[in-house]
Design a protein around this motif. Structure first.
Motif, PDB file in Angstrom:
ATOM      1  N   UNK A 154       0.853  -1.187   0.000  1.00  0.00           N
ATOM      2  CA  UNK A 154       0.000   0.000   0.000  1.00  0.00           C
ATOM      3  C   UNK A 154       0.892   1.242   0.000  1.00  0.00           C
ATOM      4  N   UNK A 155       0.662   2.115  -0.961  1.00  0.00           N
ATOM      5  CA  UNK A 155       1.530   3.287  -1.091  1.00  0.00           C
ATOM      6  C   UNK A 155       0.692   4.558  -0.977  1.00  0.00           C
ATOM      7  N   UNK A 156       1.050   5.365  -0.007  1.00  0.00           N
ATOM      8  CA  UNK A 156       0.376   6.648   0.174  1.00  0.00           C
ATOM      9  C   UNK A 156       1.331   7.757  -0.249  1.00  0.00           C
ATOM     10  N   UNK A 157       0.796   8.706  -1.002  1.00  0.00           N
ATOM     11  CA  UNK A 157       1.649   9.763  -1.557  1.00  0.00           C
ATOM     12  C   UNK A 157       1.027  11.123  -1.280  1.00  0.00           C
ATOM     13  N   UNK A 158       1.875  12.047  -0.877  1.00  0.00           N
ATOM     14  CA  UNK A 158       1.448  13.443  -0.750  1.00  0.00           C
ATOM     15  C   UNK A 158       2.373  14.274  -1.647  1.00  0.00           C
ATOM     16  N   UNK A 159       1.780  14.963  -2.583  1.00  0.00           N
ATOM     17  CA  UNK A 159       2.568  15.811  -3.471  1.00  0.00           C
ATOM     18  C   UNK A 159       2.386  17.262  -3.029  1.00  0.00           C
ATOM     19  N   UNK A 160       3.519  17.903  -2.734  1.00  0.00           N
ATOM     20  CA  UNK A 160       3.459  19.327  -2.394  1.00  0.00           C
ATOM     21  C   UNK A 160       3.957  20.095  -3.601  1.00  0.00           C
ATOM     22  N   UNK A 161       3.005  20.553  -4.376  1.00  0.00           N
ATOM     23  CA  UNK A 161       3.347  21.138  -5.671  1.00  0.00           C
ATOM     24  C   UNK A 161       4.205  22.388  -5.501  1.00  0.00           C
TER      25      UNK A 161
END
Lengths: 281, 789, 161
Positions: free
Chosen positions: A195-202
């Protein structure tokens, strides 16, 4: 199916609960929603002398915005997180992950705090908690303590929580919509194979990636994050970075997935989660 | 026998009469029974696959307040006899199957001791207080390794792990293989499966000391066979035994057995003078209720270049586990009998070796031997078509017997009753929009996707069966009674447990009697009311049980005509009967109904001379032949290249089970059966490690289909009546499972065919497919630059 | 040491002294005599024990009776009212959504909860909602049909719930 006998205590306040925990030491187990502990009790994998039920303590179940962060009470159910409009708006990764936890009935009873404390290496939450750089607030005889997510998970079923501490709250940052959770499910149990959780801070041009199910504990895929720092999230860059998702990790192997396949899925789901999160930016 | 004519209920999709109680929590399953003074049993089981028991201490458990007693093998085996097995191969080596282990355990879950206590929780607590000193022995879990010289022996006194050998040989196999243009070879593996009925097993035994009679309530498919077999174990005479099956929460073959717990609870109820209840836990169910399949076969099919199939050879190993349950050795022989499938093969040689390993016994699991045959043969047909460059549909059509060739005598010695395989195949193609499906595949492939179409044309053997081929009678019994009130009681010797025969039998009886279904009660599952029966398995219940009831109805009608004639002043021959009414030909106004006739028959004041009171008849139906349902399943599937995940894109099933008594129930059986195959093909498997430890002992690790896995079905049927029974019906309980396996597998293999992947063993787990794809893709990558340079 | 537990079950207050280890499912089955709630596994995965606790579908095998103290429980026995089947029960009957019936009480109660939140679920949403309920007989297709059929029934004016 029938637990061994135990004594049952039902404190009304957190302070009382901490005192009971101090008093009974390691022979006691805390009962939150019960969806990690009770299965273990039924199979007699856990045989505590005393069960301390914190389910009646007021104000441990809430989702609120405080000082620019979102605070989630430890006894908040997966279902409440799944259905929270505040989270959907301010931290959509949590509701997205919640939908992957167990099934409806489990989500109605199981709690975020209970799951985190249990530290099952294939649980969904740790991936999100890591990717969000969450903080875990505990309370013990010496008062409250704030633990950063990245040092919370120590090993298989082991956390930084001290035996006399109770997890009280999880604090997560407000994020944009550019988050995602991609999971390959262990189809019998519903837990994660990868399970992969990703947060992108543009704005900051950074990503954070939490991965569960793959190793003995959930981890931050720092090699992926480093590779993508400051880079545009093109398909090529994402693919190159995601290829590092299992670097320096010892993946678990079992009848559900070999170590090699788990590592592959870690990379693949990282690529996919990054792609989805980037598309939501 | 007259053919049954439908005048209302037969053929209708009628809601089940069983459902209201089941949907409202008012049904009684075994665990729902509470008898006064009832004690609760719990079984201690071996954690080792193979070990000597050096010591066994039960004192602490016995001392626990609330514990009635604790028994070990030394204290109970003598009194409980050996667990029976019905198989009779001449060279069969059968271990003594005692109810509890003696001085040795030989599989994980082997019962070692039994506790009886005042409550389930005390019984469970007591298990933890029993001390067993095990000395582990080497174990063997792999049946092929078990045949190697240096293998540990499951039963050292046998000197071998071979339990038996069995050969089915007919025709000039060697000659035909010599004539073949090609021989298609494939090793075929049927993984071990766990039936996993959602209700685990359980029983309650109660002894009436005054009568010396014993009642056993048990979650079984076979109360009558239990009544036949249990006396040999516990010493209570058959006529002092009553076996009751209340509701049974699924069986799928796993409850087609006499199990040690049933014997132990019966014995202990007598010994302790109190009712004894035992309810199986899920882990126990996974360890110690029978498993299914577990065959490995080296198959060879001899074919001509034009697609004509000539002969088949197989060398098969069946993993029996560590001992024999009721039908353990018999199941893989059914694979041999059905190995010629729908095709006009000229010769067969099926060599079977039954092997002991340190695992739970295998036995009948939905399909029982036939899915193994269909899967092997239909994979071979696809492999042959691929190697010969033929269309798999045309290849099948080429080898079908024509409709006029039935009864069709197979090379395996069976006589298929009736069939029109071409029609079912054609209909399935129509429902699948075959040409459009092919175009869809072409388009998907051009877009680089792994999309495949698979089909299976299957035939199965049902309605088991003529007594000459069965171990203990293949007939079925039924009784119909017009009560004094005119209400109707029908009693069947079959034991429905979800199949809905309380409804379908009421349809059959109601139609023939001309009585509203609401006035009919169908009794089942109690040997006190169903005096005879051979129970429910092998898709036999409606075929045989329905016929036995129909025969009884006809006897009653004949008798009622005599009575009606006497009352109306005419001979029976002059009496017409229709719609529940009897009248003298041409005088329908003076008709008598069942209510009136019943009153006369039982009040018995106006009976003709020599007329026995009552309107009741019972019948044994002895079938002359089995039935052979058939059909075609077509599946489209897509494999995700990067994960190996399979998606079923389309599922079409056309099954021919003869005329359908209740199409709703038929559809339910098919869909349920297909789900079992979906599980087997895509993810289900029972896993033991090399040391015989069971790794799939809970639902956490044994993967079964959930709602999200189910495609939308397109289900059709053709109707080819069977000449074997007056209703013409063939049975449908296992058709889905038998037809679906190869169709799904062939679709997945077809999806992978463009990569050069020929075969992957079941289950087609994503990881296996991913590996196969990776391997071939890597090979292709290596080749490509060379061809381009 | 036993603890007194009060649970309102199908509208009736039930009070029993129980050991803390007693599960809600056993409280209902053994002490209330409501045996429609079934036990099919020991790992919270089969859903045969599903009941509504304070209106939410839960697995009664994974709740201690003491945890449910003061709560309200609806079991399958309490779903029909005034002798009239609940629309979900009606629909399971019409669509042949059950065979052996062992999983059915849990399956129905999980479906009831879904329809409370989502009166017009798609097949996919239904499958998601009953992901915690195993059925080994029906192959699920008829169950999904039944839930859609129930949704239609419940959308009709005058239909309860």
């Amino acid at each position: 199916m029938i637990p061994a006998a135990f004594d049952y205590l039902r404190p009304q306040t957190l302070e009382e609960a901490v005192n009971l925990l101090v008093q009974h030491g390691e022979t006691a187990k805390l009962l939150a929603g019960g969806h990690s502990l009770i299965p273990a009790l039924k199979l007699r994998l856990a045989q505590p002398k005393t069960v301390i039920d914190i389910g009646r303590i007021a104000d441990l179940s809430y989702i609120r915005e405080e000082d620019g962060r979102i605070a989630v009470g430890a006894m908040t159910t997966h279902r409440a997180i799944e259905a929270s409009a505040l989270l959907e708006e301010k931290c959509p990764l949590l509701p997205e992950v919640a939908r992957h936890v167990g099934d409806v009935q489990v989500r109605n009873r199981g709690t975020l705090g209970g799951s985190l404390v249990h530290a099952d290496p294939a649980a969904d939450w740790p991936a999100a908690i890591l990717a969000l750089n969450a903080e875990v607030v505990t309370v013990g005889p010496k008062g409250p303590r704030v633990i950063a997510a990245k040092i919370f998970f120590i090993d298989l079923f082991q956390t930084a929580l001290r035996p006399d501490e109770i997890l009280r709250e999880i604090r997560v940052p407000v994020t944009a919509k550019s988050v995602a959770y991609v999971k390959t499910v262990q189809r019998a149990s519903g837990f994660a194979i990868a399970g992969v959780a990703v947060v992108v801070k543009a704005a900051a041009k950074t990503v954070s990636v939490g991965i569960t199910g793959v190793a003995a504990k959930a981890y931050r895929a720092t090699a992926v994050e480093t590779k993508l720092a400051g880079q545009p999230l093109s398909a090529e860059n994402i693919a190159a970075a995601a290829a590092r998702a299992a670097n320096r990790i010892e993946p678990l192997g079992d009848i559900h997935a070999s170590a090699e396949y788990r590592a592959h899925l870690a990379r693949l789901n990282t690529r996919r989660a990054l792609g989805v999160a980037a598309s939501r930016a | 026998m007259k053919s049954a004519k439908s005048n209302g209920y037969i053929g209708q999709a009628i809601k089940r009469v069983e459902d209201p109680r089941l949907m409202q929590g008012r049904a009684t399953f075994v665990d729902d029974l509470r008898l006064p003074g009832m004690l609760h049993a719990a079984v201690l089981r071996s954690p080792h696959a193979h070990a000597t028991i050096l010591g066994l201490k039960t004192e602490a458990a016995k001392a626990l307040p609330g514990v009635t007693d604790v028994f070990t093998g030394a204290e109970i085996n003598q009194a409980c006899g050996l667990v029976p097995c019905s198989a009779s191969m001449p060279d069969l080596k059968a271990p003594k199957h005692t109810v509890l282990a003696g001085d040795r355990v030989y599989f994980v879950g082997h019962p070692v001791a039994i506790v009886v206590a005042a409550s389930p929780s005390i019984a469970r607590d007591a298990l933890d207080l029993i001390e067993v000193d095990y000395d582990p022995l080497p174990a063997v879990a792999n049946p092929e390794k078990a045949l190697e010289k240096e293998s540990p022996l499951t039963h050292p006194d046998h000197g071998t792990n071979v339990a038996f050998t069995w050969l089915l040989a007919n025709g000039d196999v060697d000659g035909l293989f010599a004539q073949a243009d090609r021989v298609i070879k494939q090793r075929i593996v049927h993984q071990r499966l766990t039936p996993m009925a959602i209700e685990p097993r359980g029983c309650v035994a109660s002894f009436h000391a005054g009568e010396g009679s014993l009642t056993l309530w048990t979650s079984t498919q076979i109360p009558h066979l239990v009544r036949t077999l249990l006396p040999g174990m516990i010493g209570v005479a058959e006529n002092k035994l009553r076996i009751v099956t209340p509701e049974v929460g699924g069986g799928f073959g796993s409850k087609l057995n006499l199990y040690v717990e049933e014997a132990m609870c019966s014995h202990l109820a007598m010994r302790l003078g109190a009712p004894v209840k035992w309810i199986e836990g899920r882990r126990e169910n996974a360890m110690a209720t029978i498993h299914g399949r577990d065959q490995i076969g080296e198959y060879e099919l001899a074919v001509k270049n034009d697609g004509t199939v000539l002969a088949i050879k197989a060398r098969t190993i069946a993993d029996l586990g560590s001992y024999l349950q009721l039908l353990t050795p018999t199941i893989p022989t059914l694979t041999g009998l059905m190995i010629s499938g729908c095709y006009k093969l000229k010769a067969v040689r099926f060599e079977l070796t039954g092997v002991y390993t340190n695992k739970m016994a295998t036995d009948a699991y939905r399909g029982a031997g036939r899915p193994e045959a269909t899967y092997a043969l239909e994979r071979l047909m696809d492999l042959a078509a691929a190697e010969l460059g033929l269309d798999p549909v045309k290849m099948r059509l080429k080898n079908f017997p024509k409709p006029g060739e039935f009864p069709f005598h197979t090379v395996t010695g069976l006589a298929y009753d009736s069939g029109n395989y071409q029609r079912a195949l054609k209909k399935a193609q129509d429902l699948a929009s075959w040409d459009a499906l092919l175009e869809q595949r072409d388009a998907a492939r051009q877009a680089g996707r792994l999309f495949g179409i698979g089909l299976s044309t299957y035939v199965e053997i049902c309605g088991l069966g003529p007594s000459k081929i069965m171990a203990a009678g293949g007939w079925e019994w039924g009784c119909v009674r017009i009560e004094i009130s005119g209400k109707v009681t029908a009693i069947t010797g079959t034991t429905p447990h979800g199949q809905g025969q309380e409804t379908s039998f009421a349809q059959i009886v109601g139609d023939r009697l001309g009585v509203p279904m609401d006035d009919i009660v169908v009794l089942r599952g109690d040997t006190a009311s169903a005096h005879f029966g051979r129970d429910t398995y092998g898709s036999r219940a409606t075929v045989l049980g329905g016929t036995a009831l129909l025969m009884s109805v006809d006897k009653i009608i004949a008798k009622a005509k005599i009575l009606a004639g006497a009352l109306l002043g005419a001979s029976a021959k002059k009496i017409d009967f229709r719609g529940g009414k009897f009248w003298v030909k041409g005088k329908p106004k003076n008709a008598l109904d069942w209510k009136r006739l019943a009153q006369e028959a039982y009040v018995a004041k106006n009976l003709p001379a020599n007329f026995e009171p009552g309107l009741e008849a019972s019948s044994f139906f002895e079938p002359k032949n089995c039935t052979y349902p058939f059909g075609t399943h077509i599946v489209a599937a897509e494999v995700e290249r990067e994960t190996g995940d399979v998606t079923i894109v389309k599922y079409v099933a056309v099954d021919d089970c003869g005329p359908q008594v209740n199409p709703l129930l038929v559809e339910g059986q098919l869909q349920g059966g297909i789900a079992h195959s979906l599980g087997q093909v895509l993810f289900e498997r029972t896993v033991y490690d090399g040391d015989g430890q069971l790794l799939t002992g809970e639902f956490t690790d044994y993967s079964m289909p959930r709602a999200r896995d189910i495609p939308e079905y397109v289900i059709g049927s053709t109707v080819t009546p069977s000449p074997s029974n007056p209703l013409g019906i063939k049975g449908v309980g296992e058709a889905g499972t038998i037809g679906a396996n190869p169709a799904i597998a062939n679709a997945v293999m077809d999806a992978l065919a463009p990569l050069g992947i020929r075969h992957v063993d079941l289950p087609l787990l994503p990881e296996k497919l991913w590996r196969a794809i990776e391997e071939k893709t890597a090979e292709l990558r290596k080749k490509k630059p060379r061809s381009q340079s | 040491m036993k603890t007194s537990v009060n649970i309102r079950v199908n509208g009736t207050l039930r009070t029993h002294d129980v050991e803390p280890r007693v599960l809600l499912v056993h409280f209902l089955r053994d002490l209330c005599g409501l045996t429609g709630t079934h036990v099919g596994c020991e790992t919270t995965l089969c859903g045969a024990c599903t009941v509504l606790l304070n209106g939410q579908a839960v697995k009664a095998c994974t709740i201690l009776a003491v945890q449910a103290d003061g709560g309200e429980v609806t079991t399958i026995e309490g779903l029909a009212s005034n002798g009239r089947l609940h629309p979900v029960q009606e629909a399971f009957w019409e669509c042949h959504g059950l065979q052996c019936g062992f999983c059915t009480p849990g399956m129905i109660l999980a479906s009831v909860e879904l329809l409370q939140h989502n009166p017009q679920p798609s097949r996919e949403e239904i499958a998601h909602a009953i992901d915690g309920n195993l059925c080994r007989c029906t192959g699920y297709s008829h169950i999904i049909d039944a839930v859609q059929c129930a949704a239609k029934k419940m959308a009709q004016p005058g239909e309860a719930k």
